[in-house]
Enzyme design. Structure first.
Site, PDB file in Angstrom:
ATOM      1  N   TYR A  56      -2.423   9.632   6.820  1.00 16.98           N
ATOM      2  CA  TYR A  56      -1.571   9.195   5.703  1.00 16.98           C
ATOM      3  C   TYR A  56      -1.370  10.400   4.785  1.00 16.98           C
ATOM      4  O   TYR A  56      -2.232  10.755   3.981  1.00 16.98           O
ATOM      5  CB  TYR A  56      -2.226   8.065   4.909  1.00 16.98           C
ATOM      6  CG  TYR A  56      -2.349   6.725   5.620  1.00 16.98           C
ATOM      7  CD1 TYR A  56      -1.601   6.436   6.756  1.00 16.98           C
ATOM      8  CD2 TYR A  56      -3.202   5.742   5.141  1.00 16.98           C
ATOM      9  CE1 TYR A  56      -1.715   5.209   7.391  1.00 16.98           C
ATOM     10  CE2 TYR A  56      -3.317   4.511   5.776  1.00 16.98           C
ATOM     11  CZ  TYR A  56      -2.579   4.258   6.892  1.00 16.98           C
ATOM     12  OH  TYR A  56      -2.701   3.033   7.521  1.00 16.98           O
ATOM     13  N   LEU A 209       2.545  -8.599   2.946  1.00 19.82           N
ATOM     14  CA  LEU A 209       3.846  -8.806   2.280  1.00 19.82           C
ATOM     15  C   LEU A 209       4.973  -8.240   3.127  1.00 19.82           C
ATOM     16  O   LEU A 209       6.076  -8.000   2.632  1.00 19.82           O
ATOM     17  CB  LEU A 209       3.836  -8.145   0.896  1.00 19.82           C
ATOM     18  CG  LEU A 209       2.793  -8.705  -0.069  1.00 19.82           C
ATOM     19  CD1 LEU A 209       2.823  -7.938  -1.392  1.00 19.82           C
ATOM     20  CD2 LEU A 209       3.025 -10.194  -0.310  1.00 19.82           C
ATOM     21  N   ARG A 211       5.384  -5.334   4.104  1.00 15.92           N
ATOM     22  CA  ARG A 211       5.758  -4.043   3.478  1.00 15.92           C
ATOM     23  C   ARG A 211       6.667  -4.231   2.271  1.00 15.92           C
ATOM     24  O   ARG A 211       7.548  -3.426   2.004  1.00 15.92           O
ATOM     25  CB  ARG A 211       6.388  -3.136   4.530  1.00 15.92           C
ATOM     26  CG  ARG A 211       5.438  -2.938   5.717  1.00 15.92           C
ATOM     27  CD  ARG A 211       6.102  -2.345   6.906  1.00 15.92           C
ATOM     28  NE  ARG A 211       5.192  -2.241   8.031  1.00 15.92           N
ATOM     29  CZ  ARG A 211       4.332  -1.269   8.239  1.00 15.92           C
ATOM     30  NH1 ARG A 211       4.234  -0.296   7.379  1.00 15.92           N
ATOM     31  NH2 ARG A 211       3.547  -1.259   9.303  1.00 15.92           N
ATOM     32  N   GLY A 212       6.471  -5.319   1.597  1.00 17.26           N
ATOM     33  CA  GLY A 212       7.243  -5.606   0.388  1.00 17.26           C
ATOM     34  C   GLY A 212       8.416  -6.542   0.652  1.00 17.26           C
ATOM     35  O   GLY A 212       8.954  -7.137  -0.283  1.00 17.26           O
ATOM     36  N   SER A 215       7.734  -9.911  -0.661  1.00 12.37           N
ATOM     37  CA  SER A 215       7.006  -9.887  -1.936  1.00 12.37           C
ATOM     38  C   SER A 215       7.750 -10.638  -3.036  1.00 12.37           C
ATOM     39  O   SER A 215       7.187 -10.943  -4.083  1.00 12.37           O
ATOM     40  CB  SER A 215       6.801  -8.441  -2.393  1.00 12.37           C
ATOM     41  OG  SER A 215       8.058  -7.855  -2.722  1.00 12.37           O
TER      42      SER A 215
HETATM   43  N1  LIG Z   1      -3.670  -0.489  11.062  1.00 11.88           N
HETATM   44  C1  LIG Z   1      -2.390  -0.238  10.901  1.00 11.88           C
HETATM   45  O1  LIG Z   1      -1.664  -0.009  11.882  1.00 11.88           O
HETATM   46  C2  LIG Z   1      -1.792  -0.268   9.534  1.00 11.88           C
HETATM   47  C3  LIG Z   1      -0.402  -0.173   9.400  1.00 11.88           C
HETATM   48  C4  LIG Z   1       0.141  -0.225   8.113  1.00 11.88           C
HETATM   49  C5  LIG Z   1      -0.695  -0.369   7.022  1.00 11.88           C
HETATM   50  N2  LIG Z   1      -2.043  -0.429   7.187  1.00 11.88           N
HETATM   51  C6  LIG Z   1      -2.960  -0.563   6.017  1.00 11.88           C
HETATM   52  O2  LIG Z   1      -2.680  -1.764   5.329  1.00 11.88           O
HETATM   53  C7  LIG Z   1      -2.379  -1.489   3.969  1.00 11.88           C
HETATM   54  C8  LIG Z   1      -1.362  -2.486   3.466  1.00 11.88           C
HETATM   55  O3  LIG Z   1      -0.173  -2.375   4.249  1.00 11.88           O
HETATM   56  P1  LIG Z   1       1.234  -2.402   3.598  1.00 11.88           P
HETATM   57  O4  LIG Z   1       1.260  -1.404   2.480  1.00 11.88           O
HETATM   58  O5  LIG Z   1       2.251  -2.317   4.645  1.00 11.88           O
HETATM   59  O6  LIG Z   1       1.200  -3.859   2.992  1.00 11.88           O
HETATM   60  P2  LIG Z   1       2.103  -4.788   2.165  1.00 11.88           P
HETATM   61  O7  LIG Z   1       1.194  -5.352   1.137  1.00 11.88           O
HETATM   62  O8  LIG Z   1       2.804  -5.705   3.097  1.00 11.88           O
HETATM   63  O9  LIG Z   1       3.249  -3.909   1.475  1.00 11.88           O
HETATM   64  C9  LIG Z   1       2.977  -3.132   0.358  1.00 11.88           C
HETATM   65  C10 LIG Z   1       4.263  -2.835  -0.382  1.00 11.88           C
HETATM   66  O10 LIG Z   1       4.826  -4.039  -0.879  1.00 11.88           O
HETATM   67  C11 LIG Z   1       5.433  -3.839  -2.136  1.00 11.88           C
HETATM   68  N3  LIG Z   1       4.937  -4.863  -3.091  1.00 11.88           N
HETATM   69  C12 LIG Z   1       5.701  -5.688  -3.806  1.00 11.88           C
HETATM   70  N4  LIG Z   1       4.953  -6.513  -4.545  1.00 11.88           N
HETATM   71  C13 LIG Z   1       3.689  -6.208  -4.317  1.00 11.88           C
HETATM   72  C14 LIG Z   1       2.462  -6.708  -4.802  1.00 11.88           C
HETATM   73  N5  LIG Z   1       2.379  -7.698  -5.676  1.00 11.88           N
HETATM   74  N6  LIG Z   1       1.339  -6.155  -4.359  1.00 11.88           N
HETATM   75  C15 LIG Z   1       1.382  -5.160  -3.459  1.00 11.88           C
HETATM   76  N7  LIG Z   1       2.513  -4.627  -2.960  1.00 11.88           N
HETATM   77  C16 LIG Z   1       3.677  -5.156  -3.391  1.00 11.88           C
HETATM   78  C17 LIG Z   1       5.075  -2.439  -2.561  1.00 11.88           C
HETATM   79  O11 LIG Z   1       6.219  -1.635  -2.347  1.00 11.88           O
HETATM   80  P3  LIG Z   1       6.945  -0.979  -3.563  1.00 11.88           P
HETATM   81  O12 LIG Z   1       5.855  -0.273  -4.333  1.00 11.88           O
HETATM   82  O13 LIG Z   1       7.940  -0.066  -2.950  1.00 11.88           O
HETATM   83  O14 LIG Z   1       7.535  -2.128  -4.331  1.00 11.88           O
HETATM   84  C18 LIG Z   1       4.003  -1.986  -1.609  1.00 11.88           C
HETATM   85  O15 LIG Z   1       4.082  -0.612  -1.319  1.00 11.88           O
HETATM   86  C19 LIG Z   1      -1.915  -0.033   3.962  1.00 11.88           C
HETATM   87  O16 LIG Z   1      -2.067   0.552   2.702  1.00 11.88           O
HETATM   88  C20 LIG Z   1      -2.792   0.572   5.014  1.00 11.88           C
HETATM   89  O17 LIG Z   1      -4.055   0.891   4.432  1.00 11.88           O
HETATM   90  C21 LIG Z   1      -2.585  -0.403   8.428  1.00 11.88           C
END
Ligand SMILES: NC(=O)c1ccc[n+]([C@@H]2O[C@H](COP(=O)([O-])OP(=O)(O)OC[C@H]3O[C@@H](n4cnc5c(N)ncnc54)[C@H](OP(=O)(O)O)[C@@H]3O)[C@@H](O)[C@H]2O)c1
Length: 334
Positions: A56, A209, A211-212, A215
């Site tokens: 990352y 979410l 990826r938002g 959300s």
């Molecule tokens: N194992 C794997 O293959 C894999 C793959 C992907 C991720 N991950 C891990 O999982 C974690 C979470 O994944 P993700 O970031 O894709 O998850 P997510 O929670 O689905 O999406 C996060 C994005 O949603 C938006 N968002 C809007 N409202 C929100 C709220 N209340 N709380 C949090 N986010 C909100 C934000 O984008 P904006 O800031 O642009 O609004 C944020 O960047 C990553 O950080 C990583 O550590 C693992």
């Protein structure tokens, strides 16, 4: 903060984890000071699980976590658990060229991660994607040797299908499988989740979410930066985006009736699928973190769950969860 144990053999962790990826990569630029403040606020709120990957931002995220932990109160730092993914091969330009799960590579990746994190051990260590050229037994066996040497505490997996879950679990105890799971990504329900449960393997759910997308904050006219994964994700394109945002509006009606936000409803739905599932929240600002933490106070009863199911049926999402080239790396989708 509620706590739970990850799988039969994993560590005790907060019921929500913080995924730090978006603080360094994949969702456009992030604000460093706000990222660190968000990690501090998460620790303060009782979140103990911090998820990262060495790829990352090519080490950026681990160095960020190092700084956040170094500048956090000692009591919070001592409770924090690091969950680290490794194995992705990158180019100077930021491309992804494959995965390396050879035992010597595993130990090399770990040596660099320990240095960047500034710790003497990683709490949960996992390869991000199965290396198709290396039997999973060899990759997991190498992590097991790191456990024996005290450099790693627990072994995790990421985006692994049922067969490889079994093969990995036959080598060493596995704490958790990290995998995408949300109202619109329900592929794990048929085979992977039951197999993980049978084997005593917990789930750290990401993309809760989507990826938002679900959300409640994502809009049709949002302009994405060139370095934002969502600009390439099938679910965020054209008609797919329209259809998916229609689902969000259906979900919003239920959220409003309950007096909570769409994001809180989506997170609470994943949490309601079992105590063995820990949603990883991708918040990168304190405001988003606060909203996410509010999901812990949302109770969904049978009627709520049925209404949500009707608003967002299991197979309703339009578009795959990754572009085709990345879908090909997902052992969980075979
Ligand atoms: N194992 C794997 O293959 C894999 C793959 C992907 C991720 N991950 C891990 O999982 C974690 C979470 O994944 P993700 O970031 O894709 O998850 P997510 O929670 O689905 O999406 C996060 C994005 O949603 C938006 N968002 C809007 N409202 C929100 C709220 N209340 N709380 C949090 N986010 C909100 C934000 O984008 P904006 O800031 O642009 O609004 C944020 O960047 C990553 O950080 C990583 O550590 C693992």
């Amino acid at each position: 903060m509620r706590t739970t144990t990850l799988g039969a053999t994993g560590p005790q962790t907060s019921a929500l984890g913080l995924g730090c990826m978006g603080m360094s990569a994949l969702y456009g630029d992030a604000d460093r000071a706000e990222s660190i403040a968000t990690i501090h606020a998460a620790l303060e709120a009782g979140i103990t699980l911090l998820d990262t990957g060495d790829f990352y931002g090519m080490g950026h995220n681990e160095l960020l976590i190092n700084e956040a932990l170094r500048t956090a109160p000692a009591a919070h730092r001592e409770q924090a658990l690091t969950s680290v993914k490794f194995g992705a091969l990158r180019t100077v330009e930021g491309g992804f060229t494959g995965y390396d799960g050879r035992p010597a590579a595993v130990k090399n990746f770990a040596a660099y991660s320990l240095q960047r994190l500034g710790t003497d051990h990683i709490d949960i260590y996992r390869i991000a994607r199965v290396d198709p050229d290396v039997p999973i037994e060899e990759t997991v066996g190498a992590i097991a040797e790191l456990v024996e040497a005290g450099h790693v505490r627990h072994i995790g997996l990421s985006e692994v299908g049922a067969e490889n879950l079994r093969r990995a679990a036959a080598v060493a105890p596995i704490s958790d499988l990290q995998i995408e799971y949300s109202l619109i990504s329900r592929g794990i329900e048929a085979e992977i989740l039951p197999t993980a449960r049978e084997l005593g393997i917990g789930i750290t759910a990401y993309g809760v979410l989507s990826r938002g997308l679900i959300s409640g904050h994502f809009t049709r006219d949002r302009k994405l930066a060139a370095n934002d994964f969502r600009g390439m994700s099938p679910r965020f394109q054209g008609e797919n985006l329209d259809r998916n945002l229609d689902l969000v509006e259906a979900l919003r009606k239920i959220a409003e009736q309950k007096g909570v936000t769409v994001a809180q409803t989506a997170i609470a739905w994943v949490a309601a699928q079992g105590e063995d599932i820990v949603p990883l929240i991708g918040a990168r600002t304190r405001a988003r973190l606060t909203e996410s933490l509010g999901a812990l106070d949302v109770t969904l009863d049978e009627a709520d769950l049925a209404a949500i199911e009707q608003a967002v049926p299991a197979d309703a999402a339009a578009g795959e969860r990754y572009p085709a080239a990345q879908m090909a790396h997902l052992d969980s989708e075979r």
